[in-house]
Design a protein around this motif. Structure first.
Motif, mmCIF file in Angstrom:
data_model
loop_
_atom_site.group_PDB
_atom_site.id
_atom_site.type_symbol
_atom_site.label_atom_id
_atom_site.label_comp_id
_atom_site.label_asym_id
_atom_site.label_seq_id
_atom_site.Cartn_x
_atom_site.Cartn_y
_atom_site.Cartn_z
ATOM 1 N N GLU A 267 -1.939 -11.921 1.890
ATOM 2 C CA GLU A 267 -0.755 -11.231 2.379
ATOM 3 C C GLU A 267 -1.085 -10.017 3.234
ATOM 4 O OE1 GLU A 267 2.764 -11.330 -0.622
ATOM 5 O OE2 GLU A 267 0.939 -11.044 -1.818
ATOM 6 N N ILE A 268 -2.297 -9.556 3.202
ATOM 7 C CA ILE A 268 -2.627 -8.338 3.930
ATOM 8 C C ILE A 268 -3.201 -8.690 5.298
ATOM 9 C CG2 ILE A 268 -3.018 -7.065 1.798
ATOM 10 C CD1 ILE A 268 -5.987 -7.390 2.193
ATOM 11 N N GLY A 269 -3.071 -7.746 6.232
ATOM 12 C CA GLY A 269 -3.595 -7.943 7.565
ATOM 13 C C GLY A 269 -2.558 -8.358 8.576
ATOM 14 N N ALA A 270 -1.247 -8.132 8.310
ATOM 15 C CA ALA A 270 -0.188 -8.495 9.263
ATOM 16 C C ALA A 270 -0.244 -7.582 10.479
ATOM 17 C CB ALA A 270 1.170 -8.389 8.574
ATOM 18 N N ARG A 356 -1.832 -3.434 5.768
ATOM 19 C CA ARG A 356 -0.673 -3.775 6.603
ATOM 20 C C ARG A 356 -0.089 -5.086 6.080
ATOM 21 N NH1 ARG A 356 -1.733 -3.254 12.806
ATOM 22 N NH2 ARG A 356 0.418 -2.492 12.726
ATOM 23 N N LEU A 357 1.239 -5.043 5.812
ATOM 24 C CA LEU A 357 1.910 -6.169 5.173
ATOM 25 C C LEU A 357 3.115 -6.601 5.988
ATOM 26 C CD1 LEU A 357 1.973 -4.756 1.533
ATOM 27 C CD2 LEU A 357 0.364 -6.435 2.431
ATOM 28 N N ARG A 371 -1.499 -3.557 -6.740
ATOM 29 C CA ARG A 371 -2.862 -4.041 -6.945
ATOM 30 C C ARG A 371 -3.214 -4.942 -5.762
ATOM 31 N NH1 ARG A 371 -5.156 -4.236 -11.909
ATOM 32 N NH2 ARG A 371 -3.081 -4.371 -12.899
ATOM 33 N N VAL A 372 -4.235 -4.587 -4.991
ATOM 34 C CA VAL A 372 -4.599 -5.308 -3.774
ATOM 35 C C VAL A 372 -5.757 -6.249 -4.067
ATOM 36 C CG1 VAL A 372 -5.367 -5.114 -1.391
ATOM 37 C CG2 VAL A 372 -3.838 -3.377 -2.368
ATOM 38 N N GLY A 373 -5.510 -7.531 -3.862
ATOM 39 C CA GLY A 373 -6.568 -8.527 -4.010
ATOM 40 C C GLY A 373 -7.216 -8.544 -5.374
ATOM 41 N N GLY A 374 -6.441 -8.269 -6.419
ATOM 42 C CA GLY A 374 -6.977 -8.310 -7.766
ATOM 43 C C GLY A 374 -7.778 -7.091 -8.164
ATOM 44 N N GLY A 375 -7.791 -6.057 -7.319
ATOM 45 C CA GLY A 375 -8.528 -4.840 -7.637
ATOM 46 C C GLY A 375 -7.773 -3.957 -8.619
#
Length: 721
Positions: A267-270, A356-357, A371-375
């Protein structure tokens, strides 16, 4: 923080085009109820009573100890009391002062006032008992609050405000003797809301509903001061684990422990142009900008709300310190945990992440967790929407549960001891000083049945209570009690090593101690039991308030006639000059009755005592060593001014003239009474024959010395002819 959050409201409502308008709108709201000046509450503002114009009043929540602001006061009221005037005791005039005043407590209504301190000492206990005399009325600050009648009587009804919405206390005729004849600095334990109060409730009240919250974070008490609601909330947010975010219409205060929003790596990197941008940016702040220690200053309810300080350290030199002054009542363990969490949060926030979403994540708000990417869970700190791309800024957060183990500070706690009722004794004492009295006195000894007793106001009457004369406050609390056993007869010449008497003292703070012979010779441990003065060399505790007195010196200061008339339950008073108040009486009152009335702050009704004015201080002690030598009856006079041991000299006369009344009652014959000016009388054969006593084998003889206040008790002896 609030400006940032409210700026995002415009972006949510108006979209990218309305973002600028929303920012302006948010700034206007911020200025209206979250003032941009960040002057929040401070700890020191609650410690000292003030009376300055323009002084801000705190809004109280929960239970707090606060200093008030004097909003109205009268001039000091002066009262005069005259004592003394007899020979060797000059007439003195003492002055006492009182004042009436009102003290504002809270700018919002309260429920009750409990303990009150004056100059750091308890004025009112937890049970509502007063330690000093005053009238007191409490106005809770409701909108229907009435005008105080005392203020209205002084200022006029038309000039007296009701102070609606303002909680205040009114003191009427507050006695100032304990405080240097000035109004002391008062602090109050005020209960505004029942029990602990949540931070959400505080925010909602201060912002008039523009902020809401459902959070477990709570304080035992809080005092909101300063010129900014924003400053108040920011002060609380620095010390307590809360999150502040908006829902589009208001700010919400929630627990940080809300479940984080999971953002997958896909989902990130839009980007706005459809190209794939940076998936994630990571920054790490410099450690030199972070504190090595966090110190939270607060109020500890367990220590009478004295200021406490709890620290959290990372180790190392600890030269960079962040100090948070939190004008809140807080348990010591919670204060320690707050300091630890603040320090951990600040170091965890070194890690800053940007992602960026898609616009589909517009529901995310600053203050929420993600929580981003399971972090690890992070806090959303920034939010920007540009061309349907959501740019989030996140900061690291401390995790895990924090312990709440901490030691409270020391400090001296003011004991809360109820004053209790007054106990009083009227004593007709022989002279206790080197000078002789010329007018009659009654001595008042007073104490309390509870250790917190301090004093009572006294007045006396010589006409059966028809009129009363004020004589001021009692002396220092005396050591008093009653006898449990009967004091047996004794002798006056030697220390009694056999006789004992048990006494129970009035309260648990009173103690008796033994003294050696040298101290007894110098007058130590002088006490009155019934009408006899004794001294005791030993005082053995029997448990509770009971003592057994032994090694007795009996009939002190000429009171030996009372040695044979004791009973159980008699009054016991330790004779100490600082605990006795003399009442000077007119000479014509000798033989009459005096009534004394005492009223202490712990007395529901006046305490009364009565005594016959015997004028023991004006009467000489009875003669001693009555004997017959070669048909001459002799005796040795004593003096009410001659108790000190004088080698090689007679005791001073202590009277205007030397006079005696001798009564001779022979076993056979008539009784003879003679007035004499010397301590002897020749009762020879001619005198016996005239009395019809020539054949009498023995004589009953009594002699009294006649002094200013009348005749002494009789010295009595049976003499062989």
């Amino acid at each position: 923080m609030a400006t940032l959050v409210l700026t995002t409201v415009g972006s949510i409502v108006g979209g990218p085009i309305g973002g600028a308008i929303g920012a302006v709108l948010g700034q206007q709201i911020d200025q209206r109820w979250l003032a941009p000046k960040r002057h929040g509450p401070r700890l020191g503002e609650l410690g000292l009573q003030t009376s300055s114009y323009g002084q801000p009043l705190p809004k109280l929540f929960g239970r707090m100890r606060v200093a008030g602001t004097v909003i109205w006061a009268t001039d000091l009221r002066e009262q005069r009391h005259r004592t003394g005037g007899s020979k060797g005791r000059p007439r003195t005039t003492t002055y006492s002062y009182s004042a009436s005043f009102a003290v504002a407590l809270s700018a919002r209504p309260v429920r009750a006032v409990h303990r009150i301190w004056a100059d750091g000492k308890l004025l009112r206990g937890a049970a509502g008992d007063w330690k000093s005399e005053t009238g007191f009325r409490l106005y809770l600050g409701g909108e229907g609050q009435a005008i105080d009648p005392l203020i209205a009587s002084v200022e006029g009804i038309g000039e007296t405000p009701a102070y609606r919405g303002l909680a205040y206390a009114l003191f009427e005729d507050f006695q100032l003797a304990d405080y240097g004849n000035r109004i002391p600095s008062l602090t109050f334990e005020v209960e505004a809301d029942e029990g602990a109060v949540s931070l959400g409730a505080i925010a909602a009240d201060l912002s008039a509903g523009a902020m809401e919250g459902d959070t477990s974070a709570a304080l035992e008490g809080f005092a909101a001061t300063g010129d900014s609601v924003r400053g108040v909330i920011e002060t609380l947010a620095r010390a307590m684990p809360i999150s502040v975010r908006d829902d589009g219409t208001r700010l919400l205060i929630t627990d940080i422990a809300d479940a984080p929003v999971n953002l997958s790596a896909d989902e990130i990197g839009a980007s706005a142009d459809g190209r794939r941008g940076d998936r994630m940016t990571i920054e790490r702040g410099a450690t030199t900008a972070l504190p090595d220690e966090v110190a939270i200053v607060y109020y500890e309810p367990a220590r009478d709300y004295q200021a406490g300080l709890q620290r959290a350290r990372r180790g190392g030199p600890g030269r960079r310190v962040e100090r948070i002054e939190l004008p809140a009542a807080l348990a010591v363990g919670r204060a320690k945990a707050a300091a630890e969490r603040r320090l951990m949060d600040m170091w965890a926030a070194r890690e800053r992440t940007g992602v960026r979403l898609s616009w589909r994540h517009l529901a995310l708000r600053p203050g929420q967790r993600a929580r981003v990417g399971g972090g690890a869970a992070m806090r959303v700190t920034g939010w920007t929407l540009d061309r349907m791309v959501l740019d989030l800024k996140l900061a690291g957060m401390a995790g895990g549960n924090l312990g709440q183990s901490a030691a409270p500070g020391g400090g001296v706690l003011e004991p809360d001891r109820p004053h209790g009722p007054t106990r009083m004794a009227l004593l007709d004492l022989p002279p206790l000083e080197a000078t002789v009295s010329t007018v009659p006195h009654i001595w008042v000894a007073a104490a309390g049945t509870m250790p917190g007793w301090r004093r009572a106001a006294l007045s006396y009457s010589l006409n059966g209570g028809t009129s009363w004369e004020d004589i001021g406050p009692t002396a220092a609390p005396a050591i008093m009690g009653t006898t449990d056993t009967i004091l047996p007869p004794g002798a006056v010449a030697l220390i009694d090593e056999v006789g004992t008497v048990d006494v129970t003292l009035a309260n648990t703070d009173m103690i008796l101690t033994g003294r050696d012979d040298a101290a007894l010779i110098n007058g130590a441990n002088l006490a009155m039991i019934g009408a006899e003065l004794i001294q005791f060399g030993r005082a053995d505790p029997l448990g509770g308030r009971r003592y057994r007195l032994s090694r007795l010196l009996r009939g002190r200061r000429g009171t030996e006639p009372a040695m044979t008339s004791h009973a159980a339950g008699e009054g016991f008073t330790l004779i100490e000059a600082e605990t006795l108040l003399p009442i000077e009486l007119p000479a014509g009152a000798i033989g009459g009755r005096v009534d004394v009335m005492a009223i202490g702050v712990g007395d529901a009704t006046p305490v009364m005592a009565s005594a016959t004015i015997g004028a023991s201080a004006l009467r000489p002690p009875p003669p001693v060593h009555l004997r017959m030598d070669a048909a001459v009856i002799r005796w040795t006079r004593r003096s009410r001014n001659g108790w000190s041991w004088i080698d090689g000299a007679d005791a001073p006369l202590g009277e205007e003239a030397e006079r005696y009344r001798l009564v001779i009652a022979p076993s056979v014959g008539n009784t003879r009474t003679v007035e004499l000016s010397q301590p002897f009388y020749a009762y020879g054969a001619a005198e016996r024959a005239a009395d019809g006593a020539a054949e009498a084998p023995w004589l009953d003889v009594s002699v009294r010395q006649i002094g200013l206040g009348g005749a002494s008790d009789a010295a009595i002896a049976t003499l062989t002819v």
